[in-house]
Design a protein around this motif. Structure first.
Motif, PDB file in Angstrom:
ATOM      1  N   ASP A   1       0.811  -1.225   0.000  1.00 40.58           N
ATOM      2  CA  ASP A   1       0.000   0.000   0.000  1.00 40.58           C
ATOM      3  C   ASP A   1       0.842   1.272   0.000  1.00 40.58           C
ATOM      4  OD1 ASP A   1      -2.282  -1.563   0.118  1.00 40.58           O
ATOM      5  OD2 ASP A   1      -2.290  -1.600   2.313  1.00 40.58           O
ATOM      6  N   GLU A   2       2.167   1.128   0.014  1.00 42.03           N
ATOM      7  CA  GLU A   2       3.030   2.311   0.125  1.00 42.03           C
ATOM      8  C   GLU A   2       3.330   2.885  -1.259  1.00 42.03           C
ATOM      9  OE1 GLU A   2       3.659   3.708   2.899  1.00 42.03           O
ATOM     10  OE2 GLU A   2       2.764   2.125   4.102  1.00 42.03           O
ATOM     11  N   THR A   3       2.309   3.459  -1.896  1.00 40.57           N
ATOM     12  CA  THR A   3       2.482   4.029  -3.238  1.00 40.57           C
ATOM     13  C   THR A   3       2.824   5.510  -3.197  1.00 40.57           C
ATOM     14  OG1 THR A   3       0.110   4.449  -3.365  1.00 40.57           O
ATOM     15  CG2 THR A   3       0.897   2.333  -4.238  1.00 40.57           C
ATOM     16  N   ASP A   4       2.698   6.138  -2.017  1.00 38.66           N
ATOM     17  CA  ASP A   4       2.942   7.584  -1.915  1.00 38.66           C
ATOM     18  C   ASP A   4       4.424   7.922  -1.823  1.00 38.66           C
ATOM     19  OD1 ASP A   4       0.245   8.011  -1.966  1.00 38.66           O
ATOM     20  OD2 ASP A   4       0.032   8.114   0.217  1.00 38.66           O
ATOM     21  N   VAL A   5       5.234   6.965  -1.400  1.00 38.74           N
ATOM     22  CA  VAL A   5       6.667   7.217  -1.221  1.00 38.74           C
ATOM     23  C   VAL A   5       7.399   6.769  -2.479  1.00 38.74           C
ATOM     24  CG1 VAL A   5       8.710   6.759   0.171  1.00 38.74           C
ATOM     25  CG2 VAL A   5       6.474   6.915   1.268  1.00 38.74           C
ATOM     26  N   MET A   6       7.961   7.752  -3.197  1.00 41.22           N
ATOM     27  CA  MET A   6       8.677   7.469  -4.435  1.00 41.22           C
ATOM     28  C   MET A   6      10.115   7.060  -4.143  1.00 41.22           C
ATOM     29  SD  MET A   6       7.201  10.668  -6.676  1.00 41.22           S
ATOM     30  CE  MET A   6       7.476  11.837  -5.349  1.00 41.22           C
ATOM     31  N   VAL A   7      10.701   6.268  -5.024  1.00 41.81           N
ATOM     32  CA  VAL A   7      12.021   5.676  -4.810  1.00 41.81           C
ATOM     33  C   VAL A   7      12.909   5.996  -6.007  1.00 41.81           C
ATOM     34  CG1 VAL A   7      13.302   3.514  -4.536  1.00 41.81           C
ATOM     35  CG2 VAL A   7      11.113   3.821  -3.375  1.00 41.81           C
ATOM     36  N   TYR A   8      14.180   6.326  -5.706  1.00 42.18           N
ATOM     37  CA  TYR A   8      15.186   6.496  -6.758  1.00 42.18           C
ATOM     38  C   TYR A   8      16.419   5.691  -6.373  1.00 42.18           C
ATOM     39  CZ  TYR A   8      18.520   8.671  -9.956  1.00 42.18           C
ATOM     40  OH  TYR A   8      19.462   8.891 -10.924  1.00 42.18           O
ATOM     41  N   THR A   9      16.860   4.817  -7.274  1.00 45.91           N
ATOM     42  CA  THR A   9      17.974   3.902  -6.970  1.00 45.91           C
ATOM     43  C   THR A   9      19.061   3.897  -8.030  1.00 45.91           C
ATOM     44  OG1 THR A   9      16.811   2.057  -8.042  1.00 45.91           O
ATOM     45  CG2 THR A   9      16.472   2.353  -5.670  1.00 45.91           C
ATOM     46  N   ASP A  10      18.999   4.805  -9.004  1.00 46.59           N
ATOM     47  CA  ASP A  10      19.933   4.752 -10.133  1.00 46.59           C
ATOM     48  C   ASP A  10      21.256   5.466  -9.872  1.00 46.59           C
ATOM     49  OD1 ASP A  10      18.061   3.320 -11.521  1.00 46.59           O
ATOM     50  OD2 ASP A  10      17.193   5.089 -12.496  1.00 46.59           O
ATOM     51  N   GLY A  11      21.413   6.114  -8.706  1.00 48.94           N
ATOM     52  CA  GLY A  11      22.655   6.810  -8.406  1.00 48.94           C
ATOM     53  C   GLY A  11      22.459   7.722  -7.208  1.00 48.94           C
ATOM     54  N   PRO A  12      23.505   8.457  -6.841  1.00 42.79           N
ATOM     55  CA  PRO A  12      23.371   9.377  -5.699  1.00 42.79           C
ATOM     56  C   PRO A  12      22.502  10.577  -6.060  1.00 42.79           C
ATOM     57  CG  PRO A  12      25.525   9.618  -6.720  1.00 42.79           C
ATOM     58  CD  PRO A  12      24.874   8.452  -7.400  1.00 42.79           C
ATOM     59  N   VAL A  13      21.842  11.138  -5.043  1.00 41.57           N
ATOM     60  CA  VAL A  13      21.042  12.357  -5.207  1.00 41.57           C
ATOM     61  C   VAL A  13      21.815  13.501  -4.565  1.00 41.57           C
ATOM     62  CG1 VAL A  13      18.894  13.512  -4.607  1.00 41.57           C
ATOM     63  CG2 VAL A  13      18.870  11.086  -5.229  1.00 41.57           C
ATOM     64  N   GLN A  14      22.206  14.477  -5.360  1.00 44.42           N
ATOM     65  CA  GLN A  14      22.968  15.625  -4.878  1.00 44.42           C
ATOM     66  C   GLN A  14      22.006  16.739  -4.479  1.00 44.42           C
ATOM     67  OE1 GLN A  14      26.111  15.277  -4.425  1.00 44.42           O
ATOM     68  NE2 GLN A  14      26.405  13.392  -5.605  1.00 44.42           N
TER      69      GLN A  14
ATOM     70  N   THR B   1       9.569   9.664  -9.664  1.00 38.61           N
ATOM     71  CA  THR B   1       8.307   9.572 -10.406  1.00 38.61           C
ATOM     72  C   THR B   1       7.353   8.657  -9.652  1.00 38.61           C
ATOM     73  OG1 THR B   1       9.118   7.687 -11.710  1.00 38.61           O
ATOM     74  CG2 THR B   1       9.482   9.900 -12.617  1.00 38.61           C
ATOM     75  N   PRO B   2       6.043   8.911  -9.759  1.00 37.77           N
ATOM     76  CA  PRO B   2       5.065   8.066  -9.037  1.00 37.77           C
ATOM     77  C   PRO B   2       5.094   6.607  -9.474  1.00 37.77           C
ATOM     78  CG  PRO B   2       4.063  10.132  -9.754  1.00 37.77           C
ATOM     79  CD  PRO B   2       5.403  10.051 -10.416  1.00 37.77           C
ATOM     80  N   GLU B   3       5.575   6.355 -10.688  1.00 35.17           N
ATOM     81  CA  GLU B   3       5.566   4.983 -11.193  1.00 35.17           C
ATOM     82  C   GLU B   3       6.518   4.071 -10.418  1.00 35.17           C
ATOM     83  OE1 GLU B   3       5.870   7.670 -13.182  1.00 35.17           O
ATOM     84  OE2 GLU B   3       3.758   7.614 -13.840  1.00 35.17           O
ATOM     85  N   LYS B   4       7.577   4.636  -9.821  1.00 34.95           N
ATOM     86  CA  LYS B   4       8.518   3.822  -9.047  1.00 34.95           C
ATOM     87  C   LYS B   4       8.396   4.227  -7.581  1.00 34.95           C
ATOM     88  CE  LYS B   4      13.276   2.158  -8.879  1.00 34.95           C
ATOM     89  NZ  LYS B   4      14.630   2.214  -9.472  1.00 34.95           N
ATOM     90  N   ASN B   5       7.812   3.357  -6.791  1.00 34.36           N
ATOM     91  CA  ASN B   5       7.557   3.668  -5.391  1.00 34.36           C
ATOM     92  C   ASN B   5       7.843   2.444  -4.529  1.00 34.36           C
ATOM     93  OD1 ASN B   5       5.030   2.060  -5.398  1.00 34.36           O
ATOM     94  ND2 ASN B   5       4.360   3.682  -6.807  1.00 34.36           N
ATOM     95  N   LEU B   6       7.617   2.587  -3.242  1.00 35.69           N
ATOM     96  CA  LEU B   6       7.953   1.500  -2.323  1.00 35.69           C
ATOM     97  C   LEU B   6       7.173   0.225  -2.606  1.00 35.69           C
ATOM     98  CD1 LEU B   6       8.346   3.168   1.203  1.00 35.69           C
ATOM     99  CD2 LEU B   6      10.142   2.211  -0.241  1.00 35.69           C
ATOM    100  N   SER B   7       5.972   0.347  -3.156  1.00 37.16           N
ATOM    101  CA  SER B   7       5.157  -0.850  -3.366  1.00 37.16           C
ATOM    102  C   SER B   7       5.696  -1.745  -4.467  1.00 37.16           C
ATOM    103  CB  SER B   7       3.715  -0.448  -3.684  1.00 37.16           C
ATOM    104  OG  SER B   7       3.647   0.201  -4.937  1.00 37.16           O
ATOM    105  N   ASN B   8       6.408  -1.167  -5.456  1.00 35.53           N
ATOM    106  CA  ASN B   8       6.907  -2.005  -6.563  1.00 35.53           C
ATOM    107  C   ASN B   8       8.428  -2.011  -6.673  1.00 35.53           C
ATOM    108  OD1 ASN B   8       7.568   0.483  -7.775  1.00 35.53           O
ATOM    109  ND2 ASN B   8       5.619   0.560  -8.881  1.00 35.53           N
TER     110      ASN B   8
END
Length: 610
Positions: free
Chosen positions: A515-528, A543-550
């Motif tokens: 159910d955790e679709t509100d938290v977006m995830v980025y894993t492709d590199g560091p965030v400056q 982006t909303p398409e990549k989030n904790l649920s998927n």
């Protein structure tokens, strides 16, 4: 040749006689401490010599930071000791683990150039005074004028660091009145203290709307020394197995790590620290738990026939036994999948956004409120002692098979970098940070996580030394540890811990993220998180398409991990003392925790045997 043999024989006889008069004591102390921390008197407030740091604000003006009050709390610790005794003389070897909190308080204010530029120089002040009809102004009037302006911009700042120290003490001492029940004594020596890795908590309390990246101050501040050295002086009284003493300890030398910070923002960092003058004093109450004399053996040739009798009593060999064991971890290495350095192969940053109305130049428009956190390595490990119940079976002459079940609690802090900001767009469609009190803000933070751990272990032991009341075994074992998630969302936490709202979402979906679709995830590199860059450099990564649920964790997430262990264990009658090295096989939970290794000491008691 005969002279050499005679000399060697004499040395052996003298050495044997000297050694035979030694006694070793093993015991524990309760120690109460008070600490005094002073800063070198290099300069007063508002002087270049008295500042700790200087940094540029968002407008390019220089802000000076002065720390002028220091406290360090380490009120209680429980050392264990070995003592070598010979007549009036003794040598103490102490090992202790302590929890310490260092607090530094001070103020921040702009440098003199800022006030000259914005409030005028002395000549400007004098000219304005003459123009207004004041003919008798002098430098004291100007200083009072600037002091009043300084008060308007002065800001309090405080920094707290909590850490653990492992201390090794060696003291040589001398007893007086050796034939009396109460024996006064004095001793002196030195102590070496080493800072535990990954046992730190720190928090910077500072609010200035023109300083938006507080993490740069954290990077430049002096933390407590990685290694420190002290001189000791002790006086006390000894009564049988008990000792009461008072001690004084003074810092001698401190070894600090090399700090790396952003020199484009931090334009000055003092090389002097508050720890060059650190004093401790307090009281100790100790008790010997075990004593052993060396030498004084009885030989058959020295005993008459009537006095000599051969005992037919032999130590009973156990077939199996049941007991309890307490283990204390002296060293822990725990790591995440997100190392946070240039060699890291896994990255994790999360973000949450919400629509808000913002006032831009008098016009209301829609903006986005962002919370962003990027994860790094473990910063603090809190791993409790482990209590086990065990059952052992003995076979052959030297072999042992053992099974145990135990419990421990683990909590840890993962270092994070946090961004809180409101983002809007101008008429050209370009994103910008909306400037409000306390926003945008970048700071160092931590995500705190906790588990209850249940340990099921098996071990195989081989006896290498077998004596009447003493034996020593090598042990090798494997096991499985089950992890029970402890929800932290509703717990009251220290400042800087789990402060962002999105941490509660991560906690709630640590194992069940459907159910955790509100938290977006980025894993492709560091965030400056650079506030000098456009917000798009951060926000467009999520982006909303990549989030904790998927999102797929770095390894298959699980709630148990396997371990391997190697150690030694000494048994004296019903008691056992051991030291072991333990590590994870492959990885731990697959989400945050990668692997671990521990070195720990244990003490056990055999409850029942047959």
């Amino acid at each position: 040749m005969k002279i050499k043999l005679l000399s060697l024989t004499l040395i052996i006889l003298i050495s044997g006689h000297v050694f035979s008069q030694w006694r070793i004591d093993f015991g524990v102390e309760a120690q109460i401490n008070q600490n005094k921390v002073k800063k070198w008197e290099l300069g007063s407030l508002y002087t270049p010599e008295g500042r700790t740091l200087s940094m540029l604000d968002v407008g390019g003006d220089t802000l000076d930071i002065f720390f002028n009050k220091f406290t360090m709390d380490n009120n209680f610790e429980i050392p264990i000791y070995f003592r070598l005794n010979r007549n009036r003389h003794f040598v103490d070897f102490k090992l202790s683990n302590s929890f310490n909190t260092l607090k530094m308080d001070g103020i921040a204010n702009y440098n003199h150039s800022y006030y000259e530029e914005n409030y005028g120089s002395y000549s400007d002040f004098e000219a304005q005074a003459l123009a207004d009809g004041f003919t008798n102004v002098d430098s004291s009037d100007y200083n009072a004028y600037i002091a009043a302006a300084r008060k308007d911009w002065e800001t309090d700042i405080s920094y707290v660091e909590s850490f653990q120290l492992l201390s090794l003490t060696i003291n040589y001492g001398y007893r007086f009145l050796p034939h009396k029940s109460i024996k006064p004594f004095v001793s002196g020596g030195f102590t070496v203290k080493g800072k535990y890795r990954k046992a730190n908590y720190d928090y910077l309390r500072f609010s200035n709307e023109y300083i938006q990246d507080l993490s740069k101050i954290n990077d430049a501040l002096n933390n407590f020394a990685e290694a420190s050295f002290y001189g000791n002086f002790v006086v006390g009284l000894e009564l049988y197995r008990f000792r009461l003493s008072a001690y004084f300890q003074s810092g001698i030398a401190f070894a600090f790590p090399v700090k790396t910070y952003d020199e484009s923002t931090i334009v000055y960092a003092s090389e002097y620290t508050a720890f060059d003058q650190l004093y401790s004093f307090g009281f100790n109450l100790g008790a010997d738990l075990f004593r052993q004399d060396f030498g004084k053996k009885v030989f058959k040739d020295n005993v008459t026939k009537d006095e000599f009798e051969v005992s037919k009593i032999e130590r009973k060999k156990d077939k199996w036994d049941f007991g309890v064991r307490f283990s204390r971890r002296g060293f822990n290495e725990l790591s995440t999948f997100y190392g946070g350095d240039s060699l890291a192969t896994n990255y994790l940053a999360v973000a949450k956004t919400d629509s808000v109305l913002v006032n831009v130049n008098g016009t209301l428009q829609e903006g986005q409120q962002f919370e962003v956190a990027s994860f790094g390595d473990i910063k603090r490990i809190g791993w409790s002692g482990q209590m086990d119940a065990y059952a052992s079976a003995y076979f052959g002459k030297r072999w042992l098979a053992q099974m145990s079940f135990g419990f421990s609690a683990l909590d840890f802090d993962v270092e994070t970098k946090e961004l809180t900001a409101t983002v809007a767009q101008d008429s050209s469609g370009n994103s910008f940070y909306v400037q409000t009190a306390g926003s945008p803000r970048v700071r160092s933070g931590v995500y705190r996580k906790a588990f209850n751990l249940y340990h099921l272990n098996t071990a195989l032991g081989y006896k290498v030394i077998d004596r009447d009341i003493f034996d020593l075994r090598l042990k090798f074992g494997t096991g499985i540890t089950f992890m029970a998630h402890r929800f932290q969302g509703l717990r009251e936490q220290p400042d800087g811990v789990n402060e962002l709202g999105l941490y509660e979402d991560i906690e709630g979906g640590y194992y069940w993220r459907g159910d955790e679709t509100d938290v977006m995830v980025y894993t492709d590199g560091p965030v400056q998180m650079d506030l000098n860059q456009s917000p798009d450099s951060v926000t467009t990564k999520f982006t909303p398409e990549k989030n904790l649920s998927n999102w797929s964790t770095p390894a298959t997430q699980r709630q148990a991990y396997t371990t391997v262990k190697l150690g030694i264990e000494a048994t004296i009658d019903r008691f056992s003392l051991g030291m072991s090295v333990e590590g994870a096989v492959k990885y731990m939970d697959g989400y945050m925790l990668s692997d671990f290794s521990s070195i720990y000491f244990s003490i056990g008691y055999k409850i029942w045997s047959r």
